[in-house]
Design an enzyme around this catalytic site. Structure first.
Site, short mmCIF file in Angstrom:
data_model
loop_
_atom_site.label_atom_id
_atom_site.label_comp_id
_atom_site.label_asym_id
_atom_site.label_seq_id
_atom_site.Cartn_x
_atom_site.Cartn_y
_atom_site.Cartn_z
N VAL A 174 17.24 -7.39 10.07
CA VAL A 174 16.59 -6.25 9.43
C VAL A 174 15.37 -5.85 10.24
O VAL A 174 14.61 -6.71 10.72
CB VAL A 174 16.16 -6.59 7.99
CG1 VAL A 174 15.51 -5.38 7.32
CG2 VAL A 174 17.34 -7.10 7.17
N LEU A 175 15.17 -4.54 10.40
CA LEU A 175 13.97 -4.01 11.05
C LEU A 175 13.12 -3.30 10.00
O LEU A 175 13.62 -2.47 9.25
CB LEU A 175 14.35 -3.02 12.16
CG LEU A 175 13.18 -2.33 12.88
CD1 LEU A 175 12.34 -3.35 13.64
CD2 LEU A 175 13.69 -1.23 13.80
N CYS A 202 -5.81 12.21 -4.84
CA CYS A 202 -4.38 12.02 -4.63
C CYS A 202 -3.64 11.79 -5.94
O CYS A 202 -2.53 12.28 -6.13
CB CYS A 202 -4.16 10.85 -3.67
SG CYS A 202 -4.67 11.17 -1.98
N GLN A 232 -3.48 -5.72 10.08
CA GLN A 232 -2.20 -5.95 9.42
C GLN A 232 -1.37 -6.97 10.18
O GLN A 232 -0.75 -7.86 9.58
CB GLN A 232 -1.43 -4.63 9.30
CG GLN A 232 -2.02 -3.67 8.29
CD GLN A 232 -1.21 -2.40 8.15
OE1 GLN A 232 -0.45 -2.03 9.05
NE2 GLN A 232 -1.37 -1.72 7.03
N THR A 254 4.09 -2.95 13.49
CA THR A 254 2.85 -2.33 13.04
C THR A 254 1.98 -2.02 14.25
O THR A 254 2.15 -2.64 15.31
CB THR A 254 2.07 -3.23 12.07
OG1 THR A 254 0.88 -2.55 11.63
CG2 THR A 254 1.66 -4.54 12.73
N TYR A 258 0.85 -1.19 0.00
CA TYR A 258 0.00 0.00 0.00
C TYR A 258 0.89 1.24 0.00
O TYR A 258 0.82 2.09 0.88
CB TYR A 258 -0.90 -0.04 1.23
CG TYR A 258 -2.03 0.96 1.23
CD1 TYR A 258 -2.66 1.36 0.04
CD2 TYR A 258 -2.49 1.49 2.42
CE1 TYR A 258 -3.69 2.26 0.05
CE2 TYR A 258 -3.53 2.41 2.45
CZ TYR A 258 -4.13 2.78 1.26
OH TYR A 258 -5.17 3.69 1.28
N SER A 259 1.76 1.31 -1.00
CA SER A 259 2.68 2.43 -1.16
C SER A 259 3.07 2.50 -2.63
O SER A 259 2.71 1.62 -3.43
CB SER A 259 3.93 2.26 -0.28
OG SER A 259 4.59 1.04 -0.56
#
Length: 411
Positions: free
Chosen positions: A170-171, A359, A201, A196, A135-136
């Protein structure tokens, strides 16, 4: 007053107002042309009295609707005349859609803001997003790419920027439905922690990790980034910084610096304003879509990075990619609109399409872009040129190792 207002407003293109009694008024001439139908005579007064909220709310209520050309034509006409509106307020939503005066995102408020948008209905997102639930902004690196291909290209592009080696930690701050974290674990053989604040999610990400057999490599936490502890070789954050709020910018980058190992790399991907920082205002999109959000310009966040002592290794600007992404989302949403109307109502559908198309227009005609900010503690933590991103790519590391093992076994 109404006539003189619209006469001042339209200097390029044509606005056609269709009144409830059948009367028609035209302002301006030539292209672009937008048609606006008014349900009652009161609608126009409502729009002029409080356009900051009324433009979107009246559309949601069915008090006005676009004619030929749809909402895209209305937004296109706005941007053709944007300079005429600097001292006026009609359609100010489109110009200042993402601003916010409520940016003090405490931990409790941040969780509430996230759940307002992302815990609507998982099926909604699954029906118009790609299989990785990204969602990006997608990355249309080649002409003719589908949305699914462009989202996969985005994941791969970010993966290359993180310069990962097998076994590294990894974060993923603001991991969404887990697509990025699962991609990195699967393709680069790394261990990933995803954060999150969304219940939906979190549940979806954990279930997908289990289904893919990656629960031993990926851990999802329902946790605020400010509370997290650890040390990581790489930190990634995609589409989350827009929700941080300006008062928390320094806290955010301080936390990235604190969690990143001395030789680590970080990639922050977010919507940005390619122009002057906006004035504060409370807008329709802040109320209905993204409470607590704010879209920064470079001058908003760059000083915060400088104060951490981290090195700005790279700043990449994506132009028009998000316009294409939003257009693709809207096509998929419209294909499923009847389903959503049955599940969530007509007013929700109007709200959602106004959001997606508004948008898209801002990214296509306005000042919004996407930044990818690459950060490191050491100045030599990443290559000194971008060749490693655009040279002929080998398969992702984990895939390459698997193929090599197969060749060796066959030999």
């Amino acid at each position: 007053m109404k006539n003189s207002f619209f006469e001042r407003f339209i200097s390029r293109g044509t606005l056609v107002l269709h009144h409830a009694d059948g009367a028609e008024q035209r302002y301006g001439s030539g292209e672009p042309v937008a048609h606006v139908h008014l349900r009652t005579t009161k609608v126009l007064r409502r729009l002029l009295a409080d356009p900051e909220m009324a433009f979107g709310e009246a559309y949601m209520d069915g008090d006005w609707w676009p004619g030929e050309g749809g909402l895209q034509a209305v937004f296109r006409l706005y941007f053709a005349n944007e300079n005429n509106l600097q001292s006026n307020r009609l359609m100010d939503l489109a110009r200042r859609a993402f601003h916010s005066v409520r940016e003090m995102n405490t931990r409790m408020r941040a969780e509430r803001n996230v759940q307002h948008h992302y815990d609507i209905d998982n099926e909604l997102f699954q029906r118009f997003l790609d299989p990785e639930m990204q969602y990006s902004c997608a990355y249309f690196e080649h002409e003719g790419m589908s949305l699914d291909e462009a989202q996969r290209a985005k994941l791969a592009h970010i993966g290359r920027k993180l310069l990962l080696e097998p076994g590294q930690k990894v974060l993923d701050i603001g991991c969404g439905w887990g697509g990025m974290a699962l991609f990195l674990a699967r393709e680069y053989d790394v261990d990933v922690v995803g954060l999150t604040l969304s219940n939906d999610q979190y549940d979806h990400a954990c279930q997908r990790a289990e289904t893919l057999g990656l629960s031993h490599r990926v851990t999802f936490l329902k946790e605020d980034y400010r509370e997290h502890q650890g040390a990581y070789d790489a930190i990634v954050s995609v589409g989350m910084f827009e929700h941080v709020g300006r008062p928390q910018y320094q806290t955010f980058f301080d936390q990235v610096a604190r969690l990143l190992k001395p030789d680590g790399r970080s990639l922050i991907h977010f919507i940005a304003r390619n122009g002057v920082p906006p004035k504060d205002s409370r807008t329709w999109i802040q109320k209905y879509i993204f409470p607590g959000g704010y879209i920064p310009s470079l001058s908003d966040f760059a000083p915060c990075i400088e104060k951490t002592g981290m090195s700005l290794s790279d700043l990449e600007v994506w132009r028009l990619h998000y316009a294409r992404t939003l257009a693709a989302w809207n096509v998929r949403f419209q294909a499923e609109r009847d389903v959503f109307r049955e599940r969530l109502g007509e007013r929700f559908c109007r709200m959602w399409e106004f959001y997606l198309l508004g948008c898209e227009a801002i990214f296509r005609y306005g000042q919004l872009v996407v930044y990818q900010v690459q950060l490191a503690h050491r100045n030599d933590a990443v290559p000194v040129t971008r060749d490693y991103l655009y040279a002929e790519q080998e398969p992702e590391p984990a895939v390459a190792r698997a193929r090599q093992s197969s060749v060796s076994a066959a030999g």
